[in-house]
Design a protein around this motif. Structure first.
Motif, PDB file in Angstrom:
ATOM      1  N   THR A   1       0.851  -1.184   0.000  1.00 61.11           N
ATOM      2  CA  THR A   1       0.000   0.000   0.000  1.00 61.11           C
ATOM      3  C   THR A   1       0.885   1.232   0.000  1.00 61.11           C
ATOM      4  O   THR A   1       1.834   1.324   0.775  1.00 61.11           O
ATOM      5  N   PHE A   2       0.571   2.188  -0.880  1.00 55.16           N
ATOM      6  CA  PHE A   2       1.306   3.445  -0.963  1.00 55.16           C
ATOM      7  C   PHE A   2       0.332   4.593  -0.826  1.00 55.16           C
ATOM      8  O   PHE A   2      -0.826   4.492  -1.216  1.00 55.16           O
ATOM      9  N   ARG A   3       0.806   5.716  -0.293  1.00 54.11           N
ATOM     10  CA  ARG A   3      -0.012   6.917  -0.187  1.00 54.11           C
ATOM     11  C   ARG A   3       0.545   7.961  -1.140  1.00 54.11           C
ATOM     12  O   ARG A   3       1.746   8.236  -1.135  1.00 54.11           O
ATOM     13  N   PHE A   4      -0.331   8.540  -1.963  1.00 50.71           N
ATOM     14  CA  PHE A   4       0.044   9.599  -2.891  1.00 50.71           C
ATOM     15  C   PHE A   4      -0.748  10.850  -2.548  1.00 50.71           C
ATOM     16  O   PHE A   4      -1.894  10.754  -2.099  1.00 50.71           O
ATOM     17  N   SER A   5      -0.155  12.008  -2.804  1.00 54.58           N
ATOM     18  CA  SER A   5      -0.915  13.238  -2.628  1.00 54.58           C
ATOM     19  C   SER A   5      -2.016  13.267  -3.685  1.00 54.58           C
ATOM     20  O   SER A   5      -1.908  12.618  -4.743  1.00 54.58           O
ATOM     21  N   LYS A   6      -3.081  14.007  -3.419  1.00 53.47           N
ATOM     22  CA  LYS A   6      -4.186  14.096  -4.378  1.00 53.47           C
ATOM     23  C   LYS A   6      -3.698  14.660  -5.701  1.00 53.47           C
ATOM     24  O   LYS A   6      -4.111  14.198  -6.769  1.00 53.47           O
ATOM     25  N   LYS A   7      -2.816  15.649  -5.644  1.00 58.06           N
ATOM     26  CA  LYS A   7      -2.296  16.276  -6.864  1.00 58.06           C
ATOM     27  C   LYS A   7      -1.498  15.269  -7.707  1.00 58.06           C
ATOM     28  O   LYS A   7      -1.693  15.165  -8.919  1.00 58.06           O
ATOM     29  N   LEU A   8      -0.604  14.515  -7.056  1.00 54.33           N
ATOM     30  CA  LEU A   8       0.191  13.525  -7.779  1.00 54.33           C
ATOM     31  C   LEU A   8      -0.699  12.441  -8.372  1.00 54.33           C
ATOM     32  O   LEU A   8      -0.524  12.053  -9.531  1.00 54.33           O
TER      33      LEU A   8
ATOM     34  N   ASP B   1      -5.012   7.649 -18.363  1.00 58.70           N
ATOM     35  CA  ASP B   1      -6.112   7.829 -19.315  1.00 58.70           C
ATOM     36  C   ASP B   1      -5.582   8.095 -20.722  1.00 58.70           C
ATOM     37  O   ASP B   1      -6.080   7.540 -21.701  1.00 58.70           O
ATOM     38  N   GLN B   2      -4.549   8.934 -20.817  1.00 59.59           N
ATOM     39  CA  GLN B   2      -3.980   9.279 -22.130  1.00 59.59           C
ATOM     40  C   GLN B   2      -3.285   8.098 -22.784  1.00 59.59           C
ATOM     41  O   GLN B   2      -3.347   7.915 -23.997  1.00 59.59           O
ATOM     42  N   LYS B   3      -2.597   7.298 -21.985  1.00 56.08           N
ATOM     43  CA  LYS B   3      -1.795   6.187 -22.513  1.00 56.08           C
ATOM     44  C   LYS B   3      -2.529   4.854 -22.490  1.00 56.08           C
ATOM     45  O   LYS B   3      -1.982   3.847 -22.957  1.00 56.08           O
ATOM     46  N   HIS B   4      -3.738   4.838 -21.913  1.00 55.27           N
ATOM     47  CA  HIS B   4      -4.552   3.617 -21.834  1.00 55.27           C
ATOM     48  C   HIS B   4      -3.808   2.484 -21.114  1.00 55.27           C
ATOM     49  O   HIS B   4      -3.713   1.353 -21.612  1.00 55.27           O
ATOM     50  N   ILE B   5      -3.246   2.837 -19.945  1.00 58.65           N
ATOM     51  CA  ILE B   5      -2.582   1.841 -19.115  1.00 58.65           C
ATOM     52  C   ILE B   5      -3.141   1.935 -17.694  1.00 58.65           C
ATOM     53  O   ILE B   5      -3.769   2.928 -17.329  1.00 58.65           O
ATOM     54  N   SER B   6      -2.896   0.915 -16.912  1.00 57.54           N
ATOM     55  CA  SER B   6      -3.390   0.912 -15.530  1.00 57.54           C
ATOM     56  C   SER B   6      -2.495   1.775 -14.645  1.00 57.54           C
ATOM     57  O   SER B   6      -1.317   2.010 -14.949  1.00 57.54           O
ATOM     58  N   LEU B   7      -3.060   2.219 -13.544  1.00 56.17           N
ATOM     59  CA  LEU B   7      -2.296   2.989 -12.569  1.00 56.17           C
ATOM     60  C   LEU B   7      -1.157   2.138 -12.019  1.00 56.17           C
ATOM     61  O   LEU B   7      -0.046   2.626 -11.807  1.00 56.17           O
ATOM     62  N   ASN B   8      -1.406   0.860 -11.807  1.00 56.84           N
ATOM     63  CA  ASN B   8      -0.365  -0.031 -11.317  1.00 56.84           C
ATOM     64  C   ASN B   8       0.802  -0.093 -12.303  1.00 56.84           C
ATOM     65  O   ASN B   8       1.966  -0.009 -11.918  1.00 56.84           O
ATOM     66  N   ARG B   9       0.498  -0.251 -13.591  1.00 60.61           N
ATOM     67  CA  ARG B   9       1.557  -0.356 -14.610  1.00 60.61           C
ATOM     68  C   ARG B   9       2.380   0.920 -14.670  1.00 60.61           C
ATOM     69  O   ARG B   9       3.604   0.880 -14.768  1.00 60.61           O
ATOM     70  N   LEU B  10       1.710   2.077 -14.610  1.00 62.95           N
ATOM     71  CA  LEU B  10       2.433   3.350 -14.622  1.00 62.95           C
ATOM     72  C   LEU B  10       3.331   3.469 -13.398  1.00 62.95           C
ATOM     73  O   LEU B  10       4.496   3.865 -13.510  1.00 62.95           O
ATOM     74  N   THR B  11       2.819   3.100 -12.235  1.00 60.10           N
ATOM     75  CA  THR B  11       3.597   3.182 -11.003  1.00 60.10           C
ATOM     76  C   THR B  11       4.847   2.303 -11.089  1.00 60.10           C
ATOM     77  O   THR B  11       5.950   2.736 -10.760  1.00 60.10           O
ATOM     78  N   VAL B  12       4.687   1.084 -11.561  1.00 61.08           N
ATOM     79  CA  VAL B  12       5.826   0.164 -11.695  1.00 61.08           C
ATOM     80  C   VAL B  12       6.848   0.732 -12.676  1.00 61.08           C
ATOM     81  O   VAL B  12       8.059   0.740 -12.398  1.00 61.08           O
ATOM     82  N   GLN B  13       6.390   1.239 -13.820  1.00 65.84           N
ATOM     83  CA  GLN B  13       7.314   1.789 -14.815  1.00 65.84           C
ATOM     84  C   GLN B  13       8.063   2.998 -14.263  1.00 65.84           C
ATOM     85  O   GLN B  13       9.269   3.141 -14.497  1.00 65.84           O
TER      86      GLN B  13
END
Length: 64
Positions: free
Chosen positions: A14-21, A30-42
Motif C-alpha cells: 500500500t502506498f499513499r500519494f498526494s491528491k495532486k500527484l 487515461d492518455q496512454k490507456h494503461i493501468s495505474l499499477n503499470r504506470l507506477t511500476v514503470q
C-alpha cells in the motif's frame, strides 16, 4: 526445446500519494490507456535505473 509458461511473482503493498500527484498519474493513465499499477511500476523502475550512486555506497542489485 519445450514451451514453458513462466509466471512472475507479485507482492501487494500500500502506498499513499498526494491528491495532486494521483490526479497527474491518472491523467497519464487515461492518455496512454494503461493501468495505474503499470504506470507506477514503470516510474519506479525508471527512477531506480537512473538513480545516481552515492560515493561509497554499494551498488544496487539489478532488477529481475
Amino acid at each position: 526445446m519445450a514451451f514453458r509458461v513462466e509466471k512472475e511473482e507479485y507482492v501487494n503493498r500500500t502506498f499513499r500519494f498526494s491528491k495532486k500527484l494521483l490526479a497527474q498519474m491518472e491523467a497519464v493513465c487515461d492518455q496512454k490507456h494503461i493501468s495505474l499499477n503499470r504506470l507506477t511500476v514503470q516510474c519506479i523502475e525508471y527512477a531506480l535505473s537512473e538513480m545516481e550512486e552515492e560515493p561509497g555506497a554499494p551498488p544496487a542489485p539489478p532488477h529481475k
